[in-house]
Motif scaffolding. Sequence first.
Motif, PDB file in Angstrom:
ATOM      1  N   LEU A  52      -8.790   0.352 -13.819  1.00  0.00           N
ATOM      2  CA  LEU A  52      -8.644  -0.441 -12.595  1.00  0.00           C
ATOM      3  C   LEU A  52      -7.289  -1.141 -12.565  1.00  0.00           C
ATOM      4  O   LEU A  52      -6.595  -1.146 -11.540  1.00  0.00           O
ATOM      5  CB  LEU A  52      -9.784  -1.459 -12.503  1.00  0.00           C
ATOM      6  CG  LEU A  52      -9.893  -2.268 -11.238  1.00  0.00           C
ATOM      7  CD1 LEU A  52      -9.930  -1.389  -9.998  1.00  0.00           C
ATOM      8  CD2 LEU A  52     -11.145  -3.138 -11.294  1.00  0.00           C
ATOM      9  N   SER A  55      -4.521   1.322 -11.861  1.00  0.00           N
ATOM     10  CA  SER A  55      -4.562   1.688 -10.440  1.00  0.00           C
ATOM     11  C   SER A  55      -3.859   0.654  -9.582  1.00  0.00           C
ATOM     12  O   SER A  55      -3.109   0.994  -8.658  1.00  0.00           O
ATOM     13  CB  SER A  55      -6.009   1.822  -9.960  1.00  0.00           C
ATOM     14  OG  SER A  55      -6.617   2.938 -10.524  1.00  0.00           O
ATOM     15  N   GLU A  56      -4.099  -0.606  -9.868  1.00  0.00           N
ATOM     16  CA  GLU A  56      -3.454  -1.685  -9.108  1.00  0.00           C
ATOM     17  C   GLU A  56      -1.946  -1.698  -9.337  1.00  0.00           C
ATOM     18  O   GLU A  56      -1.175  -1.903  -8.401  1.00  0.00           O
ATOM     19  CB  GLU A  56      -4.067  -3.043  -9.465  1.00  0.00           C
ATOM     20  CG  GLU A  56      -5.505  -3.203  -9.033  1.00  0.00           C
ATOM     21  CD  GLU A  56      -5.708  -3.090  -7.531  1.00  0.00           C
ATOM     22  OE1 GLU A  56      -4.759  -3.334  -6.750  1.00  0.00           O
ATOM     23  OE2 GLU A  56      -6.828  -2.728  -7.132  1.00  0.00           O
ATOM     24  N   ALA A  59      -0.515   1.180  -7.381  1.00  0.00           N
ATOM     25  CA  ALA A  59      -0.523   0.869  -5.942  1.00  0.00           C
ATOM     26  C   ALA A  59       0.617  -0.082  -5.583  1.00  0.00           C
ATOM     27  O   ALA A  59       1.279   0.095  -4.551  1.00  0.00           O
ATOM     28  CB  ALA A  59      -1.869   0.272  -5.546  1.00  0.00           C
ATOM     29  N   ASN A  60       0.882  -1.071  -6.434  1.00  0.00           N
ATOM     30  CA  ASN A  60       1.996  -1.998  -6.205  1.00  0.00           C
ATOM     31  C   ASN A  60       3.331  -1.249  -6.201  1.00  0.00           C
ATOM     32  O   ASN A  60       4.191  -1.481  -5.348  1.00  0.00           O
ATOM     33  CB  ASN A  60       2.011  -3.073  -7.290  1.00  0.00           C
ATOM     34  CG  ASN A  60       1.687  -4.433  -6.753  1.00  0.00           C
ATOM     35  OD1 ASN A  60       1.220  -4.581  -5.630  1.00  0.00           O
ATOM     36  ND2 ASN A  60       1.915  -5.438  -7.576  1.00  0.00           N
ATOM     37  N   ASP A 105      -5.616  -6.520   1.910  1.00  0.00           N
ATOM     38  CA  ASP A 105      -4.839  -6.187   0.727  1.00  0.00           C
ATOM     39  C   ASP A 105      -4.252  -7.452   0.135  1.00  0.00           C
ATOM     40  O   ASP A 105      -4.483  -8.543   0.634  1.00  0.00           O
ATOM     41  CB  ASP A 105      -3.742  -5.157   1.036  1.00  0.00           C
ATOM     42  CG  ASP A 105      -2.707  -5.663   2.028  1.00  0.00           C
ATOM     43  OD1 ASP A 105      -2.861  -6.785   2.537  1.00  0.00           O
ATOM     44  OD2 ASP A 105      -1.735  -4.940   2.286  1.00  0.00           O
ATOM     45  N   ARG A 107      -4.846  -8.389  -3.105  1.00  0.00           N
ATOM     46  CA  ARG A 107      -5.706  -8.888  -4.176  1.00  0.00           C
ATOM     47  C   ARG A 107      -5.405  -8.250  -5.544  1.00  0.00           C
ATOM     48  O   ARG A 107      -5.982  -8.629  -6.550  1.00  0.00           O
ATOM     49  CB  ARG A 107      -7.167  -8.619  -3.845  1.00  0.00           C
ATOM     50  CG  ARG A 107      -7.662  -9.321  -2.619  1.00  0.00           C
ATOM     51  CD  ARG A 107      -9.124  -9.029  -2.388  1.00  0.00           C
ATOM     52  NE  ARG A 107      -9.827  -9.469  -1.227  1.00  0.00           N
ATOM     53  CZ  ARG A 107      -9.545 -10.392  -0.360  1.00  0.00           C
ATOM     54  NH1 ARG A 107      -8.464 -11.061  -0.471  1.00  0.00           N
ATOM     55  NH2 ARG A 107     -10.322 -10.697   0.654  1.00  0.00           N
ATOM     56  N   GLY A 108      -4.525  -7.263  -5.586  1.00  0.00           N
ATOM     57  CA  GLY A 108      -4.290  -6.479  -6.795  1.00  0.00           C
ATOM     58  C   GLY A 108      -3.885  -7.279  -8.003  1.00  0.00           C
ATOM     59  O   GLY A 108      -4.467  -7.145  -9.074  1.00  0.00           O
ATOM     60  N   LEU A 111      -6.587  -9.468  -9.387  1.00  0.00           N
ATOM     61  CA  LEU A 111      -7.515  -8.661 -10.171  1.00  0.00           C
ATOM     62  C   LEU A 111      -6.946  -8.369 -11.560  1.00  0.00           C
ATOM     63  O   LEU A 111      -7.653  -8.464 -12.570  1.00  0.00           O
ATOM     64  CB  LEU A 111      -7.811  -7.359  -9.433  1.00  0.00           C
ATOM     65  CG  LEU A 111      -8.853  -6.447 -10.042  1.00  0.00           C
ATOM     66  CD1 LEU A 111     -10.200  -7.139 -10.128  1.00  0.00           C
ATOM     67  CD2 LEU A 111      -8.964  -5.184  -9.206  1.00  0.00           C
ATOM     68  N   VAL A 112      -5.671  -8.053 -11.617  1.00  0.00           N
ATOM     69  CA  VAL A 112      -5.008  -7.818 -12.903  1.00  0.00           C
ATOM     70  C   VAL A 112      -5.094  -9.084 -13.760  1.00  0.00           C
ATOM     71  O   VAL A 112      -5.438  -9.014 -14.947  1.00  0.00           O
ATOM     72  CB  VAL A 112      -3.539  -7.376 -12.700  1.00  0.00           C
ATOM     73  CG1 VAL A 112      -2.776  -7.374 -14.025  1.00  0.00           C
ATOM     74  CG2 VAL A 112      -3.486  -5.999 -12.047  1.00  0.00           C
TER      75      VAL A 112
END
Length: 138
Positions: A52, A55-56, A59-60, A105, A107-108, A111-112
């Motif tokens: 996860l 993935s973040e 995406a960044n 969007d 929130r990445g 979450l990290v």
Amino acid sequence: MPQSTTWARQAGHPGYSRTLSRALSSAATARRLTYTALSCWGLDELADDAALVVSELVANAVQHARRESIRVVVERTGLRTVRVAVADFSRVRPVARAVGEGDEDGRGLALVEELAVGWGADERRWGKVVWAELQAAG
């Protein structure tokens, strides 16, 4: 064609890396690389969180970086610790931001921060490497 490499660290722990297209579809490849590395190291308990996180980070990089490619790296930095990282050609550092309840969007990085024991960005002459470390219990 993406280029994959595996190397041995001085401590004898391998690392995995792969150059990928700067595209959202690359997140799936980054997750597979992460699952493979953690399985090889017997750190399956970290696999879902690490996948996860990577993935973040991908995406960044896809959203904010430049050029056509990114590099994903999965390293074992300690007996129970792994570092997942994404290198890109932008020097703009990531910043966690406050998001509202209705925001779709942004929130990445929160979450990290939640899943990792630490994260950061290291500047390079050509861009940056954004990384997060995860640690297994015990």
